[in-house]
Design an enzyme around this catalytic site. Sequence first.
Site, mmCIF file in Angstrom:
data_model
loop_
_atom_site.group_PDB
_atom_site.id
_atom_site.type_symbol
_atom_site.label_atom_id
_atom_site.label_comp_id
_atom_site.label_asym_id
_atom_site.label_seq_id
_atom_site.Cartn_x
_atom_site.Cartn_y
_atom_site.Cartn_z
ATOM 1 N N GLU A 191 -13.665 -59.096 -6.324
ATOM 2 C CA GLU A 191 -14.061 -59.831 -7.518
ATOM 3 C C GLU A 191 -15.544 -60.183 -7.501
ATOM 4 O OE1 GLU A 191 -11.184 -62.891 -7.272
ATOM 5 O OE2 GLU A 191 -12.303 -64.097 -5.841
ATOM 6 N N SER A 242 -17.448 -54.080 13.944
ATOM 7 C CA SER A 242 -17.405 -53.884 15.389
ATOM 8 C C SER A 242 -16.333 -52.882 15.764
ATOM 9 C CB SER A 242 -17.113 -55.222 16.102
ATOM 10 O OG SER A 242 -17.927 -56.249 15.612
ATOM 11 N N ASP A 314 -10.031 -61.288 3.122
ATOM 12 C CA ASP A 314 -10.607 -61.961 1.962
ATOM 13 C C ASP A 314 -10.343 -63.462 2.074
ATOM 14 O OD1 ASP A 314 -11.432 -62.863 -0.490
ATOM 15 O OD2 ASP A 314 -10.170 -61.528 -1.679
ATOM 16 N N ASP A 317 -12.136 -67.042 -3.106
ATOM 17 C CA ASP A 317 -11.683 -66.696 -4.461
ATOM 18 C C ASP A 317 -12.547 -67.390 -5.506
ATOM 19 O OD1 ASP A 317 -9.660 -64.985 -3.857
ATOM 20 O OD2 ASP A 317 -8.043 -66.437 -4.076
#
Length: 788
Positions: A191, A242, A314, A317
């Site tokens: 988003e 990594s 994630d 938001d």
Amino acid sequence: MLKRLILWLFAFILSVILIISIYTGITYWRASSGLPEWNGTLTAEGLDGPVEIIRAEHGIPYIEATTERDLYFAQGFVHAQDRFWQMDLTRRTSQGRLSEWLGSITLSADRSARWFDWSDHAERSWEAIPENEKMLLEAYAAGVNHWLEGPLYRRPPEMKILHVHPEPWQPQDAFLITYQIFLQVAGGGPELIRATISGAEADSAIYDFLDSSDQPIRPIIEEPDASQILQATMPVKERSFSNSWTLSGEHTASGLPLMANDPQLAQTLPGTWQLQHHQVGDRTAAGGTMPGLPGIVVGHNGSISWGATTASIDLGDLALLEVHPDDPDRYRRSPDAPWESFIQRVDTIRVRFGADQVDTIRATPSGRIRPQRPGVTPFTSRTDVVEEFRGVPFDQLGGFPLTPLRIMHAKTVEEGITASEALTFPAMNISLADTAGSIGYVTAARIPQRPERHARFVDVVPIDDNQWSYLPFEQNPRIINPGSGRIVTANQRIIGDNYPHYLSDSWALPWRTLRIHEVLDQHETHSIDTFRKMQQDALSPVARDLVPLLLNTETENAADAALVDTLQAWDYRFRLDTAAPTIFLTWTEMLSRRLIADELANLPSSWRDRRYLSLIRALNGERPDWCDDQSTETVETCAELVRSALTDTRQALEEAFGNDPEDWAWGTTHRMKLPHLGFAGLPFLDNLFSREVAMPGGPESLFLNAVSLQEAPHFPRAAYNSGYQGIYDLSNLKGSLFMTGGGSSGHFKSPYYNNLTEMWVRGERIKLNPEQRKSTYTLVLEPVPGTR
């Protein structure tokens, strides 16, 4: 009269030049002095017993103490002695106080830090931790301050140049250090990318070009048959990532586990890492430490080893809040909800050489209001909404500094997983192995639990909302002793569709993961030597996939054909003595400029950088429409663009380096800059404090060299590197191998400022084994008599 005026003006200019030269000379002389004293004996109040700080031949500290508290006191002393500029700069960055030193050029960074309000977060995190861990953080801070206040204090050269002085170190400053790690590795969901694209009014086609696409991958927690699954893959590595791979004893020559780990952060001077060896009684530990934090962040403790990679989850938001039409200080969460007042905080930033800046930061109980132009958001045409951002740091207290302290006491994989619960953010993949033969993995973070649509799209509350809960740590993905006997983490998808909770739509490119599995499959059993070769692997899987598509073209002339011949003979390894890497990356960049530029609109050119997956999708026939230049009436084909880009490549190389391809070798065109923390980019000071090195490795190679292509055919910058490398042999942890770029010291005149870089590039390793060290310096910290 005119002659006298000219003479007076000449004398004035000469005097100014002379004064500046004298001032510069004195400043340089003062900055060059003050190298740390690593020999001697010093008394310190509060120690339980004597502590020895022994420097081996590379300047690496070995700390030997009788109690854990003394160990961290000495570690604070060592970190301050070697890296206090780095520690204080990082602390000020999180506090939003850089402008007090550097003026208005750092206002943007300060405003960002104040928006997060990291200082308040650090205070709240500190107050919440157990007393026994407060004692250890206090001991570390006391060690830092003992150096600041003691006879061995030397003001860092950067502070001398800026004419500033340090402030005492506080125990809660450890949390401020970790917030900068979070900002380096934390990636937002799709988003945020869509918001930036919309805000730039870019062509709608750029969504597909820059957005995720499904790519095959082997997840961290593998399917029962080790098959590949699809993951939503970002087209470029946007954040620090990594590699880590761990094998159980059934796949090793020793019969006990082996682990390799290289956290990939930007290699700076001084660097993120300092190698250290710790001993408290008969307990030992070794690995990578971070100045400003107590403990070993990645390494081993004599019983287990642990490695970390970014989990790419994630953790943030966005939602849109309706603002009152007559009162911008009020909002509501639904059309039938009451209007509420924003929580407002007035913040003042002190600015050196300028006026103080006053900002008002707005928040709600669910998140912070993002700064934006009044009434403008890229998500909607409505002018009565603002963007509310919710991130895990707004809800969860910091736990990063506690994780190394707790994992130091773990003796088994299970205990290591339990210790990892302290880490709330950033989200990390923690791999573990123990001397009893077990291997394991856990996703360490507080994972938000919310509807997938809320995580993927932005809309007005309550259609989209930031009302979260969090998964219990016991529901985080984890596995112990998988049937395959291997655990590979390279920022890929963590687990398959059987996991019921949303994690991310922004996984890393699949090449490193698949390359690790490919090389592991080449041997029935592995040793520390095969792991070492893997870590230095300079083969670029990107080049292996993209070069054949580039070569599928007809050349314009013999000069262009010579470049094609070079690439046809190439084995895709980024060695310093071959021109093929330079040709490949320059061709890639020239093609990218022709293929993507028309869709970028107002997006910065950096959005075009290193979009290898997008180029492959265009050239392999999946999206040939991307090759058409939308700004012309003619329909261009991919073959035409590739051919024209090849000619662009040859001309750029000839103009920059001459007509002889031997002068285009990767070791010549890629002198990677190791930028100084604080002075990089500043006239004179940059050259004084930064360094450069010819760097092997390329895109997505295991010896990662994430080179920026924007200045092609010159390649002075790399976003990330394999800056720390550890290989842990659970059959003989004393024989484990380590390396970092840079050096132990942060003083630009120290012989240990950059002494490890050439060794790192050559693939050499160091054993942190007291039985094999060559002691060069010894500093003893003694308790004040009568205070034990």
